[in-house]
Motif scaffolding. Structure first.
Motif, PDB file in Angstrom:
ATOM      1  N   SER A 194      -2.771  -9.245  16.837  1.00  0.00           N
ATOM      2  CA  SER A 194      -1.521  -8.559  16.529  1.00  0.00           C
ATOM      3  C   SER A 194      -0.955  -9.002  15.175  1.00  0.00           C
ATOM      4  CB  SER A 194      -0.490  -8.772  17.637  1.00  0.00           C
ATOM      5  OG  SER A 194      -0.268 -10.147  17.836  1.00  0.00           O
TER       6      SER A 194
ATOM      7  N   LYS B 110       1.496  -1.905  18.077  1.00  0.00           N
ATOM      8  CA  LYS B 110       2.220  -3.173  17.882  1.00  0.00           C
ATOM      9  C   LYS B 110       1.364  -4.361  18.274  1.00  0.00           C
ATOM     10  CE  LYS B 110       6.903  -1.457  18.297  1.00  0.00           C
ATOM     11  NZ  LYS B 110       8.157  -1.489  19.026  1.00  0.00           N
ATOM     12  N   GLN B 111       0.488  -4.160  19.256  1.00  0.00           N
ATOM     13  CA  GLN B 111      -0.390  -5.243  19.698  1.00  0.00           C
ATOM     14  C   GLN B 111      -1.851  -4.978  19.324  1.00  0.00           C
ATOM     15  OE1 GLN B 111       0.278  -6.384  23.781  1.00  0.00           O
ATOM     16  NE2 GLN B 111       2.454  -6.632  23.464  1.00  0.00           N
TER      17      GLN B 111
END
Length: 167
Positions: free
Chosen positions: A134, A76-77
């Protein structure tokens, strides 16, 4: 290799954000085996702590070869971390009590006093991490720029190897 507080702090932050990892050990016949593990809720200071059963395959593999790799993924990051180190098998009821968290009850129904439970303490030697933007748009534009330039260094990401052996 980069050394210093800033790099070690970055590794600690990446580990904290990922929480779940893959612990890789080696079987007696030389095969690597990875399994998901939850890192215990302590500030990363160069050591990682895990709960295990003394009779488990992973503990037997560690007894024969204590060199391991612990890898973290936080897609996600856009963050990935790989930590190489040596494991110590620890029997310490007070430390188990200190590290205990309720979700562990699924694997250790008798709590921190579960029969046969041990702690695995990974002493980190080195870490390598990759951290990118991200934003999918920024990643796509960066990938396009790297492809056009035929230079992977044009991709907007950070990659660093950190010596943690002094931690």
């Amino acid at each position: 290799m980069t050394e210093g507080k800033d790099s070690a702090t970055t590794v600690a932050e990446l580990v904290d954000r990922a929480r779940i990892c893959m612990l890789t050990t080696m079987t007696p016949d030389g095969q690597h085996v990875a399994r998901p593990m939850a890192v215990q809720e302590v500030e990363f200071d160069g050591d990682l702590w895990f709960f295990a059963y003394a009779e488990s395959d992973k503990v037997g593999e560690i007894g024969a070869n204590p060199q391991v790799n612990v890898s973290f993924s936080n897609p996600k990051q856009s963050e990935w971390t790989s930590i190489a180190g040596t494991v110590e098998i620890v029997i310490d009821p007070a430390k188990a009590e200190e590290l205990w968290s309720t979700p562990l009850k699924a694997w250790f129904p008798d709590g921190p006093k579960s029969p046969g439970m041990v702690l695995l303490k990974v002493h980190a030697d080195t870490a390598e991490y990759w951290s990118g933007p991200s934003s999918k748009v920024v990643r796509l534009l960066g990938a396009a720029r790297a492809a056009i330039a035929r230079d992977p260094d044009e991709f907007p990401a950070e990659n660093e190897t950190v010596d943690l052996s002094g931690s």
